[in-house]
Scaffold this motif. Structure first.
Motif, PDB file in Angstrom:
ATOM      1  N   ALA A 145      16.958  15.310  -2.587  1.00  0.00           N
ATOM      2  CA  ALA A 145      17.732  14.926  -1.404  1.00  0.00           C
ATOM      3  C   ALA A 145      16.798  14.428  -0.301  1.00  0.00           C
ATOM      4  CB  ALA A 145      18.557  16.110  -0.913  1.00  0.00           C
ATOM      5  N   GLY A 146      15.662  15.126  -0.115  1.00  0.00           N
ATOM      6  CA  GLY A 146      14.689  14.694   0.882  1.00  0.00           C
ATOM      7  C   GLY A 146      14.148  13.311   0.582  1.00  0.00           C
ATOM      8  N   ALA A 147      13.883  13.038  -0.695  1.00  0.00           N
ATOM      9  CA  ALA A 147      13.408  11.704  -1.084  1.00  0.00           C
ATOM     10  C   ALA A 147      14.446  10.641  -0.754  1.00  0.00           C
ATOM     11  CB  ALA A 147      13.084  11.683  -2.579  1.00  0.00           C
ATOM     12  N   GLY A 148      15.721  10.969  -0.995  1.00  0.00           N
ATOM     13  CA  GLY A 148      16.787  10.023  -0.672  1.00  0.00           C
ATOM     14  C   GLY A 148      16.889   9.754   0.816  1.00  0.00           C
ATOM     15  N   TRP A 149      16.848  10.815   1.621  1.00  0.00           N
ATOM     16  CA  TRP A 149      16.924  10.663   3.076  1.00  0.00           C
ATOM     17  C   TRP A 149      15.753   9.837   3.606  1.00  0.00           C
ATOM     18  CZ3 TRP A 149      20.877  11.470   6.109  1.00  0.00           C
ATOM     19  CH2 TRP A 149      21.836  12.426   5.797  1.00  0.00           C
ATOM     20  N   ILE A 150      14.539  10.192   3.190  1.00  0.00           N
ATOM     21  CA  ILE A 150      13.354   9.500   3.710  1.00  0.00           C
ATOM     22  C   ILE A 150      13.359   8.032   3.305  1.00  0.00           C
ATOM     23  CG2 ILE A 150      10.837   9.353   3.551  1.00  0.00           C
ATOM     24  CD1 ILE A 150      10.834  12.436   3.271  1.00  0.00           C
ATOM     25  N   THR A 151      13.688   7.772   2.040  1.00  0.00           N
ATOM     26  CA  THR A 151      13.687   6.384   1.560  1.00  0.00           C
ATOM     27  C   THR A 151      14.728   5.547   2.272  1.00  0.00           C
ATOM     28  OG1 THR A 151      12.966   7.159  -0.621  1.00  0.00           O
ATOM     29  CG2 THR A 151      13.851   4.932  -0.483  1.00  0.00           C
TER      30      THR A 151
END
Length: 500
Positions: A145-151
């Motif tokens: 989820a963090g990867a999705g938000w940051i990207t």
């Protein structure tokens, strides 16, 4: 070139480098056996062990959740940081040196291997493997989820949340699937360095640009939001009991009891390597929080009323710093995410493979174990990715809940390492009670006496463990000799001396 394309290229280049390093780690494997896949043949040197420990420690919560918690709670959140990381380093060495010795002597690779050998219980090994994997999987979900938000944020929406989570996850999946622990360690060296430099630079630069440096930030906060400098802070959450319970649970759950940390203890090339990681890792970990604190506090004082404080670091980077710099720092945030996701994915597969499958299928070959481990990696990834689609909150609170669950193996781990009177019945009953209390208090949102559920679960666990152990038959004498006799023997002292 548009800002979105520029940011996308920078994140894509970073992701490609991570994948290439992961494949290099796979190519550098020593053997095609379970020991190399799960614990890198116990050969990790200082750089590999240091960064695979520290980079895994900081996750999506460090890049996003820390800003949100400093904004909401001020210095009261910082108050737990130095203690958890310093105490964690001490425990890493005290516990890790004994875990390393036993792993070297008896070829242990997972927490379940060690616990089964002392408590003589296959059921306990399977149970802890399943329960620990259950607590690890949401942790992986959080990283995706963090990867999705940051990207999505860093590419200005050019790469949507779901695609960011999927692409980042697949990159991790590929090199963990192929190279196991060795690929995890190699990528963590790169990501650990990149993350540290990017996050420290980003936070200090923003502090200078927005508030005129640390001293001026402190004066502004003291004038405009003085409660940010006091316990329990504006939100009133971090009372002394709550701060204490956070310190205990994060220290135990994230620094010594988490399955990936125990596997790193087994992976160390020598006790000297483990010792220096324990000594130096708190400096690395604390400095990131030191760099973050003025920016987080200053944002509340100068920009009150922000709706989504978890996003303040990437948001302010793109609003107040050059585009390329902002994208590079966000790539550092992505490094924090991926360096945690790879370790957790690898650890969860080891738990399912070694502690569950191999316990049932005792004659499984190394080739079969690696195959099952890889299948587990794919299944766990798919499950975690599907769960991440729901966009779970990226608060540090979720880390506390996950670590509270993983901390429940600590009493029986301590018994196996330091208390010969510990028994199988005590270990089983304490672990079951602690896990039930953890789930019950968490789902019921019970903060009894203003302390978090994980601490209550650990206290119930420890009391039951000790009482039941004292009321039941001790472990067989040969088992106690195998563990405590060996740990206190001249052979163990010689091993420590030779590898110091």
């Amino acid at each position: 070139m548009s800002p979105a394309i520029t940011s996308t290229i920078i994140l894509a280049l970073f992701t490609f480098i991570v994948l290439a390093i992961g494949l290099f780690g796979w190519a550098k494997k020593l053997d095609n056996n379970a020991s190399d896949f799960f614990v890198a043949s116990r050969t990790l040197g200082f750089a590999a062990l240091f960064f695979t420990y520290t980079a895994t420690y900081h996750s999506a919560s460090a890049f996003l959740g820390t800003g949100g918690f400093l904004y909401a709670h001020g210095m009261s959140y910082w108050a737990i940081g130095p203690y958890t990381q310093t105490l964690g380093g001490i425990l890493l060495y005290l516990v890790g040196s004994r875990v390393w010795l036993l792993g070297k002597k008896y070829d242990f690779m997972t927490p379940g291997d060690l616990l089964d050998a002392f408590y003589q219980s296959k059921f306990l090994k399977v149970l802890t493997g399943i329960v620990l994997a259950a607590f690890v999987i949401p942790y992986i979900q959080l990283q995706l989820a963090g990867a999705g938000w940051i990207t999505e944020f860093a590419t200005l929406g050019a790469v949507p949340y779901v695609w960011g989570a999927l692409i980042s996850g697949i990159v991790v999946l590929i090199f963990v699937y192929l190279g196991g622990m060795r690929s995890v360690a190699w990528t963590d060296i790169f990501m650990g360095i990149f993350m540290f430099v990017a996050m420290v630079a980003g936070c200090w630069y923003l502090t200078d640009v927005l508030y005129g440096g640390p001293t001026q930030t402190w004066l502004t906060v003291a004038e405009k939001t003085p409660n940010q400098l006091l316990l329990p802070g504006d939100a009133g959450y971090f009372s002394l009991p709550m701060a204490f319970s956070w310190t205990v649970i994060i220290t135990i759950g994230l620094s010594v009891a988490a399955p990936h940390v125990i596997m790193r203890m087994f992976s160390a090339g020598s006790i000297k390597v483990l010792k220096w990681v324990a000594v130096l890792s708190p400096l690395y970990l604390i400095w990131i929080y030191i760099s973050y604190i003025w920016f987080g506090l200053g944002t509340k004082a100068v920009f009150p009323g922000i709706e989504f404080p978890d996003e303040i670091l990437p948001r302010f980077l793109y609003e107040y710093t050059p585009l390329v710099f902002a994208a590079i720092v966000c790539a550092g945030g992505l490094a924090a995410v991926l360096s945690t996701a790879n370790s957790q994915l690898h650890a969860a597969s080891a738990l399912i493979t070694r502690d569950v499958y191999q316990t049932i299928k005792k004659d499984a070959s190394d080739k079969r174990l690696i195959s099952v481990g890889r299948i587990a990696i794919v299944v766990i990834f798919l499950f975690s990715f599907y769960a991440s689609i729901e966009k779970p909150p990226l608060l540090a609170m979720l880390i506390a809940l996950a670590t509270g669950g993983m901390a429940q193996i600590f009493p029986m781990l301590f018994g196996a390492l330091f208390w010969p009177r510990a028994t199988k019945a005590g270990a089983l009953s304490g672990f079951v009670v602690g896990t039930v209390v953890m789930v019950w208090f968490t789902l019921g949102k019970i903060d009894l006496l203003d302390m978090m559920p994980g601490l209550w679960a650990l206290l119930f666990n420890a009391v039951v463990f000790v009482v039941v152990s004292l009321c039941t038959r001790p472990q067989p004498a040969e088992v106690i000799r195998k563990f405590h006799g060996f740990l206190d023997s001249d052979e163990a002292k010689l091993l420590l001396k030779q590898s110091s």
